[in-house]
Design a protein around this motif. Structure first.
Motif, mmCIF file in Angstrom:
data_model
loop_
_atom_site.group_PDB
_atom_site.id
_atom_site.type_symbol
_atom_site.label_atom_id
_atom_site.label_comp_id
_atom_site.label_asym_id
_atom_site.label_seq_id
_atom_site.Cartn_x
_atom_site.Cartn_y
_atom_site.Cartn_z
ATOM 1 N N ALA A 176 0.222 89.844 89.123
ATOM 2 C CA ALA A 176 1.084 88.777 89.710
ATOM 3 C C ALA A 176 2.373 89.199 89.451
ATOM 4 C CB ALA A 176 0.809 87.559 89.336
ATOM 5 N N GLU A 177 3.408 88.686 90.189
ATOM 6 C CA GLU A 177 4.801 89.388 90.252
ATOM 7 C C GLU A 177 5.430 88.335 89.213
ATOM 8 O OE1 GLU A 177 8.552 90.103 92.992
ATOM 9 O OE2 GLU A 177 6.892 89.397 93.849
ATOM 10 N N SER A 198 7.405 94.564 86.388
ATOM 11 C CA SER A 198 7.874 93.441 87.043
ATOM 12 C C SER A 198 6.539 92.722 87.513
ATOM 13 C CB SER A 198 8.718 93.469 88.368
ATOM 14 O OG SER A 198 9.951 94.041 88.012
ATOM 15 N N HIS A 199 5.472 93.006 86.981
ATOM 16 C CA HIS A 199 4.119 92.437 87.168
ATOM 17 C C HIS A 199 3.459 92.323 85.702
ATOM 18 C CE1 HIS A 199 5.047 94.142 91.133
ATOM 19 N NE2 HIS A 199 4.321 93.070 91.593
ATOM 20 N N VAL A 200 2.472 91.407 85.830
ATOM 21 C CA VAL A 200 1.507 91.218 84.741
ATOM 22 C C VAL A 200 0.023 90.926 85.274
ATOM 23 C CG1 VAL A 200 2.194 88.684 84.856
ATOM 24 C CG2 VAL A 200 1.546 89.457 82.580
ATOM 25 N N VAL A 201 -0.824 91.145 84.228
ATOM 26 C CA VAL A 201 -2.136 91.196 84.609
ATOM 27 C C VAL A 201 -2.668 89.674 84.310
ATOM 28 C CG1 VAL A 201 -4.375 92.093 84.119
ATOM 29 C CG2 VAL A 201 -2.573 93.521 83.967
ATOM 30 N N VAL A 202 -3.267 89.101 85.349
ATOM 31 C CA VAL A 202 -3.652 87.455 85.095
ATOM 32 C C VAL A 202 -5.156 87.497 85.213
ATOM 33 C CG1 VAL A 202 -1.458 86.677 86.034
ATOM 34 C CG2 VAL A 202 -3.355 87.186 87.708
ATOM 35 N N ASP A 203 -6.057 88.548 85.690
ATOM 36 C CA ASP A 203 -7.449 88.130 85.812
ATOM 37 C C ASP A 203 -8.097 89.557 85.779
ATOM 38 O OD1 ASP A 203 -9.822 86.744 86.437
ATOM 39 O OD2 ASP A 203 -9.738 87.184 88.511
#
Length: 114
Positions: free
Chosen positions: A87-88, A97-102
């Protein structure tokens, strides 16, 4: 459900300030699904996604791939070949500018598909 996205909160906890589940990082904007191509960096993974682009001259599709660096929270167990959703978020570094969420699944195929 957490973050306003259709993802579950991980069972493990972490002390990472840039974790969207246990820290203060908020997510907004687009979500991308892709495959983890590299886990060589500290707290960062490279997520690769493949898509088709139309070539009007030949009336065919051409494959392209995009590689996006994303922050890997300590509470998620990531390995190369795993299918993830990122997700941004706000800029965390020059390129991130993104992070792992799942994490959806881990592939048995070493090195990914070529």
């Amino acid at each position: 459900m957490a973050l306003g996205l259709n993802v579950d909160r991980p069972d493990a906890t972490c002390d990472d300030d840039n974790c969207p589940f246990h820290g203060t990082l908020s997510v907004r904007g687009q979500t991308i699904e892709g495959t983890v191509a590299s886990t060589d960096m500290d707290k960062t993974v490279i997520v690769e996604r493949e898509y088709d682009v139309g070539v009007p001259k030949y009336d065919r599709l051409m494959k392209r791939r995009s590689r996006v660096p994303a922050h890997a929270p300590e509470c998620l167990d990531l390995s190369e070949g795993a299918t993830v959703t990122i997700a941004e978020c706000r800029p965390l570094s020059k390129t991130k500018s993104h992070v792992v969420v799942d994490v959806a699944e881990a592939s048995d195929e070493p090195g990914g598909a070529d």
